[in-house]
Design a protein around this motif. Structure first.
Motif, PDB file in Angstrom:
ATOM      1  N   ILE A  25       0.869  -1.177   0.000  1.00 53.68           N
ATOM      2  CA  ILE A  25       0.000   0.000   0.000  1.00 53.68           C
ATOM      3  C   ILE A  25       0.903   1.223   0.000  1.00 53.68           C
ATOM      4  CG2 ILE A  25      -1.804   1.273   1.224  1.00 53.68           C
ATOM      5  CD1 ILE A  25      -2.520  -1.267   2.689  1.00 53.68           C
ATOM      6  N   THR A  80       0.165   7.443   0.386  1.00 48.76           N
ATOM      7  CA  THR A  80      -1.037   8.247   0.208  1.00 48.76           C
ATOM      8  C   THR A  80      -2.287   7.392   0.402  1.00 48.76           C
ATOM      9  OG1 THR A  80       0.136   9.689  -1.333  1.00 48.76           O
ATOM     10  CG2 THR A  80      -2.266   9.769  -1.391  1.00 48.76           C
ATOM     11  N   GLU A  81      -2.295   6.197  -0.194  1.00 41.33           N
ATOM     12  CA  GLU A  81      -3.439   5.292  -0.053  1.00 41.33           C
ATOM     13  C   GLU A  81      -3.597   4.856   1.402  1.00 41.33           C
ATOM     14  OE1 GLU A  81      -5.198   1.081  -1.826  1.00 41.33           O
ATOM     15  OE2 GLU A  81      -3.124   1.624  -2.258  1.00 41.33           O
ATOM     16  N   ALA A 122      -5.117   7.626   3.469  1.00 40.18           N
ATOM     17  CA  ALA A 122      -6.550   7.728   3.174  1.00 40.18           C
ATOM     18  C   ALA A 122      -7.322   6.598   3.851  1.00 40.18           C
ATOM     19  CB  ALA A 122      -6.779   7.708   1.668  1.00 40.18           C
ATOM     20  N   MET A 123      -6.756   5.409   3.859  1.00 43.10           N
ATOM     21  CA  MET A 123      -7.414   4.268   4.505  1.00 43.10           C
ATOM     22  C   MET A 123      -7.518   4.479   6.011  1.00 43.10           C
ATOM     23  SD  MET A 123      -5.708   1.162   2.311  1.00 43.10           S
ATOM     24  CE  MET A 123      -6.434  -0.160   3.243  1.00 43.10           C
TER      25      MET A 123
END
Length: 154
Positions: free
Chosen positions: A55, A58-59, A62-63
């Motif tokens: 991952i 940034t992802e 966000a998660m």
């Protein structure tokens, strides 16, 4: 084959209104089974990489924010620095020792919490800072509400 814990996590993610077929349930499981209950995004990234979960930063950020917004993770109020997340969802207090960077859960009665704070202030005058957070109610009260201006007491 998925474990019962993985199935339960996916179901919890579904109940929170999120898609349970991506990496989010696996990340949540990793965070909840980690030794430490408090972590920042960098620590979450390290755990993901060590477990083979690819991952991007940034992802992942966000998660984490999505999990907080949907009640799957908590966020510890801090006075600065990186966001700090918490896998313990029930209301509880925290104590941060800046000298050691240790965050400790204070899941104690109000009387014990008061005694801990009083003792810390007495033993370390001028070094104790208290951040008091009042949580919003779970549900809005029924019927009309009375809103007034904040007032100073004392």
């Amino acid at each position: 084959m998925a474990s019962t814990a993985d199935d339960a996590t996916r179901e919890e993610v579904r109940r929170a209104g999120l898609a349970a077929d991506g990496p989010l349930p696996r990340l949540l499981s990793l965070l909840r089974t980690a030794e430490e209950t408090h972590f920042d995004a960098a620590e979450a990234q390290r755990l993901a990489v060590e477990s083979g979960l690819a991952i991007g930063r940034t992802e992942l950020a966000a998660m984490l924010d999505t999990m907080v917004a949907h009640g799957l993770l908590g966020r510890v109020p801090t006075t600065g620095g990186a966001a700090l997340y918490d896998t313990i969802l029930r209301p509880h207090s925290h104590m941060l020792d800046e000298a050691t960077a240790m965050m400790v859960d204070l899941d104690v009665s109000p009387e014990t919490l008061s005694a801990i704070v009083a003792r810390a202030i007495a033993e370390q005058p001028g070094r104790v800072e208290v951040l008091l957070r009042t949580r919003a109610p779970e549900k809005a009260p029924e019927g009309p509400t009375r809103r007034g201006r904040p007032r100073r007491i004392g």
